[in-house]
Design a protein around this motif. Structure first.
Motif: not given
Lengths: 890, 151
Positions: A22-26, A28, A30, A82, A89, A91-92, A95, A241, A243, B92, B98
Motif C-alpha cells: 500500500d502507499v500512503g501520503a508522501d 510512503t 507500507i 482487504i 467513492n 477517495d478510495e 488511494s 448507504t 457502499q 495513510k 507511519l
C-alpha cells in the motif's frame, strides 16, 4: 503512478500471492511480505532485496515487514485480503490507484445487462438528453433498453420521459433500494415490501418502472425514475448507504438487478449518473459502470474534473470511457473551442470524442426524442454496440481453438499476375477506384509503386472473365488490348533499347512521338487476337499500301520478339503516305466500332521501365502518347480509348502540350481508402485460412458480395477476430484504423504488400509467444505486441521499397538507419545538415531535396506552431530505426 | 477476551519503571513499548468492529469488513491499524504517524529485529537512541488517542 504498477509486476514475479503493498501520503510504502525465500537471511539482507524495488518505483521506505511463513505464524501475522472490492467513492479509488492496484474488468456475467453510465462533471451539458436519444437509437435497432435515474440529488429523467398515461410517478429507485436495505422482508415472497420493479396487480404494489414507446419504431424503453422528491425521499436518500451496492449477493442493488433480469431482461441499462465528485456519481462510475460516456462542455470548468475522472477510471477499472462534447456551438466558434480544449483531455486519438452540435430543437423540446437531433447521437449508440461486439467476440474465441486458428493463418505474398489469375476469387480486392477505371473518360491511371496499377493492367488485358465478374456488365461491349505492357499476348513489343533507337530515328527524321504511338497502336492491333477489327478496313482499295506493309513487316501472326527490322518497319509507317493512311485507319476503325456498338480500349503499362527514366526525351515520348489520347478524343474518335498507367512521380514531373486538359475527370489516382484496405485484409485472412474464415463468419457473417459493399464499420467488426475491434482492450482507438494509419505514408498512400508483410510477421510473432506466461488476449488472434512486431517488419520492407523506387534517396536513408542522424521529428536545420552530408551532390538545392522527400511520402511538414518543422511518416519510423521524440505514440 | 486496554496501561507503567532511575532497561522497555501499542490497537479493533471475541463477524456498518470475521492481529502493528478502515485511511494520510509506528515496530533501527524479537536480545540498546524512540511511542499513542473519537 505507472511506476507502482510496474513495482507490483516485479513483486508478482518474486512474491506472487505472498505480499501486501500500500502507499500512503508522501509516497510512503507500507509493505508486508511473507515468503519462504527469506529463510536464513537477516532482516538487513531481506531489505536489500526489496528496498531497491521500492526506490525504483519512486517510493519512500515506510513500514516494511518481511517474514518467513514460520516467523509470521509465530507472530500471528497473516496477509489480510482487504480492499479486494472495487471502491465506491473517489477517495478510495485514488488511494488504490496510487498504490498500483487495479481491477481489470472480468468477463461480465452474460445474464445481467451491460451498465452504461452517462456522467458529467458539471450539470446542464445535455447528459440526460444524450442518454435518452442513445436509448432510442438502441431500442430502434432491437435492443431491450432500461434507463435509470441515479442523479439522485437532482432527479429529472421522469420529466424528460414522463409516464405515457400522464399520471405522476409514485416511487423510484431510491424507495426500492431503501426499503430493501432497511426493512425486514421475506426474500422468497417479498412480503414486507411496498415496491416492485414492474406493476403486476394494479394497486397492490408501487411499481417503480414504466414503459415509454418510441413514436417512430414503436420500440419500448423502460424508465426507472429516482423517486418523488419530497420529505420522504430526502429522508430515505440520507439513510441509504451507497457502499453496500454490489457488495453482497443479497444487497439491495443486487436484488434490483435480479428482478430487472427476471422481469425486463434488458440488454443494456443506461444510468444517468450524479454530477461532480460526490458519492453517488462515484458509485455509478467506479462500481457499476461497464462502459461510460463522459459528457462535457468544452470549457475550463469541466476539463480538470473530467480529466481526473477519466484518469482514475482508466487506472482503476480499465473500463471504456468515451468523451462526448456537448453542446458544441456551430461554426468557427465551436471549432475553435474544441481545438482549444481537446488537447487538455489527453485523448489517445483526436477521433475518440463525439461532438454533439448545439440544437435549438433540443433546447426548446418538450417531447423526446427530438427526431431532428437523433443523428447527432447515432455514434454513441454505435460505440455501445462496438463493445457488445467485443464481448461477443470473446465468447466466440473462447469456444474456438485459438492457437490452431492462429497457426492456420497464411499470408503468402502474391504478385499481380497470380492475384488476377489463380487467386482472383480469394484475393483480388476491388477498390473504390475500380469503377472509376471503367469510366471511358479516364485516360491516365496514376499511382505510386505498389498501389496496384499492374494488377489492374493484367486483370483487364489477360483475365477478361475475372474483370467482367467485378464490372457488372460494363465491359460487355468493350474490346481490351494491351497497347504496350508486360502481357503474355504482348511479348512482341519494343523495350528500353528499341525505344532508344526509335527516339534517335524520330529525332533524325523530325517526326513527333504522337505519330509513332498511333502507328504502334495499329501494329499492336494488327498483331493481336483482334486483328479482325482491321482486316475489312485494310481491304479497302486506298489502304493497300498500308496492308501490304503491315503484312510483310509484321506477318500474319504476331512474331515472338521485337527485332530491329520491326523498329525500321515501324519507322517506315511514319513516312507518308503510310502515316496518312494510319490516321485514316484510326478514323475508319472508330466508325466501324461505332457501327457495331463496340469500343476498343488500349492499355499501356511498364512505360516507366521501357521509356528511359530521367532521359531528355522521356517527357516527349510520354507526352506524345498522352496527346494521342487527347487528340483522338478531340477528333471525336470516342470508340477508341487509351488508358495509360503511369507512376505518380513520373506523371507529376511530366510536361507536355495540353497537360492542362488532363484534369481530375481524365485521370485516376489509385489510392487505397480505408475500406479498400480493410477489405483486402479481410480477403487475405479469410482466403488464406478456412479455419479463420469459419471463425469470422461465426462472429460477423459477411457474404462474398457483401464484402465489396461493406462499410468501414462493418469491416472493422468483421476483422475484429483477427486483430481486435479496439487497439487494446478497454481503449477506444479502433485496431483497424490504427493499422491503416500506420500503413499510410505522408501522401496518403497505402501499400497492399506491406499489409501482407505485417500480417505474416504478426502471426509468426504471436506463435513464438505461444508458450510465454504472458496474458493471452481473449478477444483477438493477433495481440497488440504481435501487431507491433508486424508493423516493424512492414516498415522495414517499405524502407527497402523506397530505396529501390528512389535510388537518389538511398544514401540519405542509409545514413538515417546506420547513424541515427535524425529522430522521428526534426528541425529544418537538422535536416539540412543530413542533406549536406548525404545528398547535396544529387540535389543541388535543399528545396529540391525536400520536394523529393515529400513526393516520396516519407516526409511530413509540420504546422507553423509545432516544435519541429518536419517528421517522418509513421509508416517509415520503425524501418528507419529512428528514435521517437518524446510523446509520439507508437 | 483479554482486557487489552488495561494491559496497554500496565505495559506503559512497566516502561516507566524500567526507564526510571540510574539502571535503565532500554531493551525491555522498547519491547514492552511495542506490546503496549499492540494492546492499544487490539482494544480499538474490538471497539471499532463491536466484537466480543476474535473471529466474530464485524458489526460495523459501512465498513469493508462488515459481516466478515475479524482475526486476532498478532504482533503486526500496521496490520492491526489496517483492520480499522477509517483509522487506516487517516494513518495513510499522515506520513509522520507511519514513520513513528515504524520506529515502535523496529526500535533498534529499520534494518534490525522487531520489537517482539527484542525479547531474545542479549544486549541492551544504545542509550542515545532512547529519546527518538520515546518520541515515537508518545506520538503513536497520542495519535491513536486523538483519533479514537473516529471510532
Amino acid at each position: 503512478m505507472n511506476n507502482v504498477f510496474e513495482l507490483r509486476k516485479h513483486l508478482d514475479e518474486k512474491f506472487r500471492g505472498c505480499y501486501e503493498l500500500d502507499v500512503g501520503a508522501d509516497q510512503t510504502a507500507i509493505v508486508l511480505i511473507i515468503d519462504a525465500s527469506f529463510a536464513g537471511e537477516r532482516r538487513e539482507q531481506r531489505l536489500q532485496r526489496v528496498e531497491p524495488l521500492l526506490k525504483k518505483a519512486g517510493l519512500n521506505m515506510g513500514i516494511t515487514d518481511l517474514y518467513t511463513p514460520a516467523e509470521a505464524k509465530e507472530m500471528g501475522i497473516s496477509l489480510t485480503p482487504i480492499g479486494t472490492q472495487i471502491p465506491a467513492n473517489w477517495d478510495e479509488a485514488v488511494s488504490m490507484v496510487e498504490s498500483g492496484q487495479s481491477f481489470t474488468s472480468s468477463t461480465r456475467d452474460q445474464r445481467r445487462p451491460r451498465r452504461i453510465v452517462f456522467y458529467s462533471y458539471k450539470g446542464g451539458v445535455g447528459r440526460t438528453t444524450a442518454l435518452v436519444h442513445t436509448a432510442f437509437h438502441l431500442a430502434r435497432s432491437g435492443s431491450r433498453v432500461v434507463v435509470v435515474d441515479m442523479d439522485v440529488e437532482a432527479p429529472g429523467l421522469h420529466a424528460v420521459l414522463p409516464k405515457p398515461d400522464g399520471r405522476p410517478i409514485t416511487a423510484g429507485l431510491v424507495d426500492y433500494l431503501w426499503e430493501r436495505q432497511v426493512r425486514p422482508f421475506d426474500p422468497e415472497t417479498g412480503e414486507g415490501l411496498e415496491t416492485r420493479l414492474v406493476e403486476v396487480n394494479p394497486g397492490q404494489y408501487n411499481a417503480i418502472s414504466y414503459a415509454v414507446e418510441d413514436p417512430v419504431s414503436r420500440a419500448q424503453i423502460n424508465v426507472i425514475p429516482a423517486g418523488v422528491v419530497g420529505p420522504d425521499y430526502v429522508r430515505r436518500l440520507r439513510t441509504l448507504t451507497y457502499q453496500d451496492v454490489l457488495s453482497r449477493e443479497d444487497d439491495a442493488w443486487s436484488l434490483f438487478e435480479k428482478e430487472l433480469v427476471e422481469q425486463l431482461e434488458p440488454d443494456v441499462l443506461l444510468i444517468d449518473a450524479r454530477t461532480g465528485l460526490g458519492d453517488w456519481g462515484g458509485l455509478s462510475l467506479l462500481r457499476l459502470a461497464d462502459e461510460a460516456f463522459l459528457v462535457l462542455y468544452p470549457s475550463e470548468q469541466n476539463m480538470d474534473g473530467i480529466r481526473f475522472v477519466r484518469k482514475t477510471l482508466t487506472g482503476l477499472t480499465g473500463i471504456k470511457s468515451h468523451i462526448v462534447l456537448s453542446p458544441v456551438p456551430e461554426g468557427v466558434i465551436g471549432q475553435e473551442l474544441v481545438a482549444r480544449f481537446l488537447p487538455l483531455l489527453d485523448l489517445e486519438q483526436d477521433g475518440e470524442r463525439v461532438e454533439i452540435p448545439y440544437s435549438p430543437g433540443i433546447a426548446s423540446a418538450s417531447i423526446y426524442p427530438v427526431e431532428t437531433a437523433m443523428p447527432n447521437y447515432a455514434r454513441l449508440a454505435n460505440q455501445i454496440r462496438d463493445t457488445q461486439v467485443e464481448e461477443n467476440l470473446e465468447t466466440t474465441i473462447k469456444h474456438s481453438n485459438r492457437w490452431q486458428i492462429v497457426e492456420s493463418l497464411k499470408f503468402p505474398e502474391r504478385d499481380a499476375r497470380a492475384i488476377v489469375a489463380s487467386d482472383f476469387d480469394a484475393f483480388f480486392q476491388k477498390t473504390s477506384d475500380f469503377d472509376k477505371f471503367l469510366d471511358d473518360a479516364r485516360w491516365v491511371v496514376r499511382g505510386r509503386k505498389g498501389t496496384g496499377k499492374s494488377t489492374l493492367f493484367h486483370l483487364f488485358v489477360e483475365h477478361r472473365d475475372n474483370a467482367s465478374k467485378r464490372s457488372y456488365g460494363k465491359l460487355e461491349h468493350i474490346y481490351i488490348l494491351p497497347g504496350h505492357g508486360p502481357a503474355v499476348d504482348a511479348r512482341f513489343r519494343p523495350t528500353t533499347d528499341e525505344f532508344g533507337s526509335l527516339q534517335r530515328a524520330l529525332e533524325k527524321s523530325n517526326i513527333d512521338w504522337l505519330s509513332l504511338w498511333r502507328a504502334y497502336a495499329i501494329v499492336r492491333i494488327f498483331t493481336s487476337t483482334r486483328k479482325g477489327l482491321l482486316e475489312p478496313l485494310l481491304k479497302q482499295s486506298g489502304m493497300k499500301g498500308l496492308r501490304t506493309h503491315l503484312t510483310s513487316s509484321f506477318g500474319s501472326r504476331a512474331p515472338e520478339r521485337w527485332r530491329s527490322e520491326h523498329t525500321t518497319a515501324l519507322m517506315d509507317v511514319l513516312q507518308d503516305p503510310l502515316n496518312g493512311l494510319c490516321r485514316d485507319l484510326m478514323v475508319d476503325l472508330n466508325q466501324s466500332l461505332g457501327e457495331s456498338g463496340k469500343k476498343l480500349w488500349l492499355l499501356y503499362d511498364d512505360l516507366d521501365q521501357d521509356i528511359k527514366e530521367e532521359s531528355t526525351w522521356q517527357s516527349d515520348a510520354l507526352g506524345g502518347l498522352l496527346r494521342l489520347a487527347y487528340d483522338s478524343n478531340n477528333q471525336d474518335l470516342h470508340n477508341l480509348r487509351f488508358k495509360i498507367f503511369l507512376r505518380e512521380d513520373i506523371w507529376s514531373k511530366l510536361v507536355f502540350t495540353n497537360k492542362s486538359h488532363f484534369g481530375e475527370p481524365r485521370t485516376l489516382l489509385l489510392q487505397w481508402k480505408i475500406e479498400d484496405f480493410l477489405r483486402l485484409a479481410y480477403r487475405l485472412a479469410t482466403g488464406g485460412s478456412s479455419e479463420f474464415s469459419a471463425l469470422a463468419q461465426r462472429h460477423f457473417p459477411l457474404s462474398e458480395a457483401e464484402v465489396d459493399s461493406a462499410s468501414e464499420e462493418q469491416l472493422r467488426q468483421a476483422l475484429a477476430p483477427l486483430w481486435g475491434l479496439n487497439q487494446e482492450k478497454g481503449k477506444n482507438a479502433f485496431a483497424a484504423r490504427w493499422v491503416y494509419s500506420r500503413m499510410t505514408d505522408a501522401k496518403g498512400n497505402t501499400y497492399p504488400r506491406s499489409l501482407t508483410v505485417l500480417l505474416q510477421k504478426a502471426r509468426d510473432h504471436e506463435l513464438e509467444g505461444q508458450n510465454d506466461s504472458k496474458a493471452i488476449p481473449s478477444n483477438r488472434l493477433l495481440s497488440p505486441p504481435a501487431m507491433q512486431a508486424g508493423l516493424e517488419a512492414a516498415s522495414a520492407e517499405r524502407v527497402d521499397a523506397l530505396k529501390n523506387e528512389y535510388p537518389n534517396l538511398k544514401r540519405f536513408l542509409e545514413d538515417i538507419q546506420d547513424n541515427q542522424s535524425l529522430r522521428s521529428q526534426f528541425t529544418i536545420q537538422e535536416l539540412k545538415k543530413v542533406w549536406k552530408k548525404t545528398s547535396e551532390e544529387l540535389y543541388s538545392t535543399f528545396d529540391a531535396f525536400v520536394g523529393q522527400l515529400e513526393a516520396s511520402g516519407l516526409l511530413m511538414t509540420k504546422s507553423g506552431k509545432a516544435s519541429y518543422h518536419y517528421g517522418f511518416a509513421s509508416l517509415y519510423i520503425d524501418g528507419l530505426r529512428v528514435t521517437r521524440v518524446q510523446g509520439e505514440k507508437k | 477476551m483479554e482486557d487489552y486496554e488495561q494491559a496497554h496501561k500496565c505495559r506503559l507503567l512497566d516502561i516507566d519503571v524500567l526507564l526510571t532511575g540510574p539502571n535503565q532497561r532500554i531493551t525491555t522497555a522498547a519491547h514492552l513499548g511495542g506490546v503496549a501499542v499492540e494492546c492499544r490497537l487490539k482494544a480499538l479493533i474490538i471497539l471499532y468492529h463491536n466484537i466480543s471475541v476474535w473471529d466474530q463477524n464485524s458489526k460495523r456498518l459501512k465498513d469493508p469488513l462488515y459481516g466478515k470475521p475479524i482475526p486476532r492481529t498478532g504482533h503486526h502493528l500496521v496490520g492491526a491499524v489496517r483492520l480499522m478502515h477509517v483509522l487506516y485511511r487517516k494513518a495513510k494520510a499522515d506520513p509522520a504517524f507511519l514513520k513513528h509506528l515504524e520506529r515502535v515496530s523496529y526500535p533498534i533501527g529499520a534494518t534490525e529485529i522487531n520489537f517482539i524479537a527484542l525479547r531474545y536480545s542479549a544486549h541492551d540498546l544504545d542509550l542515545g537512541a532512547l529519546p527518538a524512540w520515546q518520541q515515537s511511542l508518545k506520538y503513536v499513542l497520542g495519535w491513536l488517542q486523538k483519533n479514537e473519537n473516529l471510532l
